[in-house]
Design a protein around this motif. Structure first.
Motif, PDB file in Angstrom:
ATOM      1  N   GLY A   1       0.667  -1.344  -0.027  1.00  0.00           N
ATOM      2  CA  GLY A   1      -0.060  -0.167   0.073  1.00  0.00           C
ATOM      3  C   GLY A   1       0.596   1.164   0.072  1.00  0.00           C
ATOM      4  N   THR A   2       2.139   1.276   0.084  1.00  0.00           N
ATOM      5  CA  THR A   2       3.030   2.203  -0.217  1.00  0.00           C
ATOM      6  C   THR A   2       3.113   2.850  -1.659  1.00  0.00           C
ATOM      7  N   TYR A   3       3.804   3.907  -1.655  1.00  0.00           N
ATOM      8  CA  TYR A   3       4.138   4.358  -2.874  1.00  0.00           C
ATOM      9  C   TYR A   3       5.419   4.828  -3.017  1.00  0.00           C
ATOM     10  N   GLU A   4       6.268   4.437  -4.422  1.00  0.00           N
ATOM     11  CA  GLU A   4       7.393   4.988  -4.677  1.00  0.00           C
ATOM     12  C   GLU A   4       7.527   5.646  -6.019  1.00  0.00           C
ATOM     13  N   LEU A   5       8.645   6.697  -6.075  1.00  0.00           N
ATOM     14  CA  LEU A   5       8.356   7.491  -7.258  1.00  0.00           C
ATOM     15  C   LEU A   5       8.920   6.544  -8.549  1.00  0.00           C
ATOM     16  N   PHE A   6       8.151   6.819  -9.727  1.00  0.00           N
ATOM     17  CA  PHE A   6       8.574   6.183 -10.814  1.00  0.00           C
ATOM     18  C   PHE A   6       9.407   6.870 -11.949  1.00  0.00           C
ATOM     19  N   LYS A   7      10.421   6.363 -12.310  1.00  0.00           N
ATOM     20  CA  LYS A   7      11.156   7.262 -13.476  1.00  0.00           C
ATOM     21  C   LYS A   7      11.576   6.206 -14.389  1.00  0.00           C
ATOM     22  N   CYS A   8      11.298   6.594 -16.003  1.00  0.00           N
ATOM     23  CA  CYS A   8      11.337   5.861 -16.925  1.00  0.00           C
ATOM     24  C   CYS A   8      12.856   5.987 -17.169  1.00  0.00           C
ATOM     25  N   PRO A   9      13.465   4.779 -17.303  1.00  0.00           N
ATOM     26  CA  PRO A   9      14.802   4.421 -17.236  1.00  0.00           C
ATOM     27  C   PRO A   9      15.400   4.894 -18.742  1.00  0.00           C
TER      28      PRO A   9
END
Length: 537
Positions: free
Chosen positions: A431-439
């Motif tokens: 249920g937590t969230y982490e930043l998404f970055k396109c490689p």
């Protein structure tokens, strides 16, 4: 009357020619000047009409183009007709004044200054005998240049030295108006530092493509700053290709726009693959295309970093040489704002508090006033007494409310840390969230982005985004949502350090739909105003 025999003989010889046919000559349809039929253009320099279809035609409007300055200054780029279509200079027009003559005729006087190196005249429209052709072209101009956006993210991804990035950023932000704007198909106008040669703070940069025999196309660029000589990219020696910052500024503008990126893809590609010299202070390799070259660059960078760390450990640090620039400080504020917009929280964060030197805030306030001739006053001023905590005393608080998200980005964007008005996240199983970055962003060069005809979108498991709420977010919203900057000076009076507070709200998108979170009182509610309040003038 006595007749001359020789004259009579000549007239008799030409008597059967008939009426003149004007064969071999023709009148210019624009000004009426007699020209030869083989002429490519009118020989009247003040006309400049083009006759032949095989010659690159210059429309009358291309003779002069008004530059977007972002101020009341009227600056024009004019073509030097006596030197060819690619030679241009600048003209500045002043104020106009209507004067009535004795016979009742009204004449409009427009003062103008010509900055063409071979001219340098100050003239008035009413006095035609003192008016140069360049000022005349400017007064008759009705065409405006096309400004182009420079994205900070593109500038940040440009692999040149930090000094070059900073120089480009300074040119773009220290004065109003666009950094790069288009005059003709191949000529751009770029802002530059004012100098005796470029006193208006503008110069011309040209990009040309010319087809040669056997399918070979010659491409070259030229900048009037002449920091480096005119160069042909295809013939530059790989060991020392040098560019001026005006060329880099144009490349960033091209890469910031999809159509321009396709049109000038060669210069973007060449810039990206050109090998740059390595020095002890900067690494100018521009996105090597070979993975082995990329590994070599990484190895060099790591070796230098290790060497620098070793030196730091073995030698004491000179405290007098340790300093923090305004750009570095502002980048830290921008990073703090970016961190605050996290999907895991409700979008109503506590105010961000910073202790700031007065000089830093003065520079920030200059950014707040950017685009306006006058210094922007705060939307409100309040006074309050602090009795229950130190420092004790009476203080003033100044509040700015920004209601345009583009202005907020303009204030906080830096080359090292752009402001992220939207951020993407991934939801974990717990249920937590982490930043998404396109490689792809980290390894793909600007050239590669425009070399491929079709770009496949990145597949994301869920579209989770946060976005900065500034201004009116829906047609039903009556009052715009503000981004608030508060300043309390002299919290530490001896060192001239104050307290800056930033109040912001952000929203949440889940698969393109706004996600409702817990509602709280609107931003700026229950402010302690006990003295005076005024609206911005």
């Amino acid at each position: 009357m006595e007749q001359h025999p020789e004259r009579t003989k000549t007239l008799a010889f030409l008597a059967d020619l008939g009426k003149p046919t004007l064969r071999g000559i023709k009148k210019c349809p624009k000004c009426g000047t007699i020209n030869g039929t083989r002429g490519l253009s009118c020989k009247n320099k003040s006309c400049g009409a083009v006759f032949r279809d095989g010659v690159r035609k210059q429309l009358p409007s291309i003779d002069a183009v008004r530059i977007v300055t972002g101020s009341a200054s009227q600056v024009y780029s004019v073509r030097l007709r006596d030197r060819g279509p690619d030679y241009r200079g600048f003209v500045e027009l002043g104020t106009s004044e209507a004067v009535q003559t004795v016979d009742g005729t009204i004449i409009t006087h427009i003062t103008g200054r010509c900055f063409v190196p071979t001219c340098f005249k100050v003239s008035t429209q009413g006095a035609s005998e003192y008016q140069c052709q360049h000022v005349k072209l400017a007064t008759e101009c009705h065409l405006e240049a096309t400004p182009h956006t420079l994205k900070s993210s593109v500038l940040n991804s440009l692999q040149v030295s930090g000094e070059t990035k900073q120089a480009i950023w300074t040119l773009a932000t220290e004065s109003s108006g666009p950094l790069v704007q288009r005059i003709t198909k191949s000529i751009m106008v770029v802002k530059c530092k004012a100098s005796p040669k470029h006193s208006l703070g503008f110069l011309h940069v040209s990009f040309h493509e010319k087809a040669r025999m056997k399918g070979v196309t010659e491409r070259k660029f030229y900048c009037s700053c002449q920091a480096f000589k005119a160069s042909k990219p295809g013939s530059i020696k790989e060991e020392s290709p040098k560019r001026c910052i005006h060329f880099y500024a144009c490349v960033c503008a091209f890469a910031s726009d999809e159509k321009l990126g396709q049109e000038f893809s060669y210069f973007i590609n060449f810039h990206s693959t050109g090998l740059q010299a390595n020095t002890e202070t900067q690494l100018l390799a521009i996105y090597p295309q070979d993975p082995t070259s990329q590994a070599a660059v990484s190895a060099v960078s790591k070796a230098r970093k290790k060497k620098k760390d070793d030196i730091t450990v073995s030698q004491p640090i000179d405290e007098s040489q340790v300093s923090l620039s305004f750009q570095d400080w502002l980048a830290s504020v921008t990073e703090r704002i970016n961190q605050t917009m996290h999907y895991q929280f409700n979008g109503r964060p506590e105010p961000l508090v910073f202790h700031v030197p007065q000089t830093f805030f003065d520079a920030l306030q200059q950014r707040i006033s950017m685009g306006s001739k006058k210094k922007r006053l705060p939307n409100s001023t309040s006074g309050f007494v602090r009795k229950d905590a130190v420092p004790l005393g009476t203080f003033s608080k100044y509040t700015w409310q920004i209601t345009n998200v583009l202005q907020v980005k303009q204030i906080f964007d830096t080359p090292e840390m752009p402001l992220e008005v939207t951020r993407s996240f991934i939801e974990n199983r717990d249920g937590t969230y982490e930043l998404f970055k396109c490689p792809k962003v980290q390894v793909e060069s600007i050239a590669e982005a425009y070399r491929r005809v079709e770009k496949q979108p990145t597949i994301r498991p869920l579209e989770l985004k946060t976005f900065l709420r500034v201004g009116n977010m829906s047609p039903e919203q009556k009052e715009p949502t503000p981004f608030i900057i508060e300043w309390i000076p002299d919290i530490l009076p001896r060192l001239k350090i104050g307290e800056m507070r930033i109040k912001l709200v952000y929203g949440h998108h889940r698969n393109g739909h706004i996600e409702c979170r817990e509602q709280q009182p609107p931003l700026g509610h229950n402010l302690e105003l006990i003295s005076c309040r005024f609206q911005q003038s």
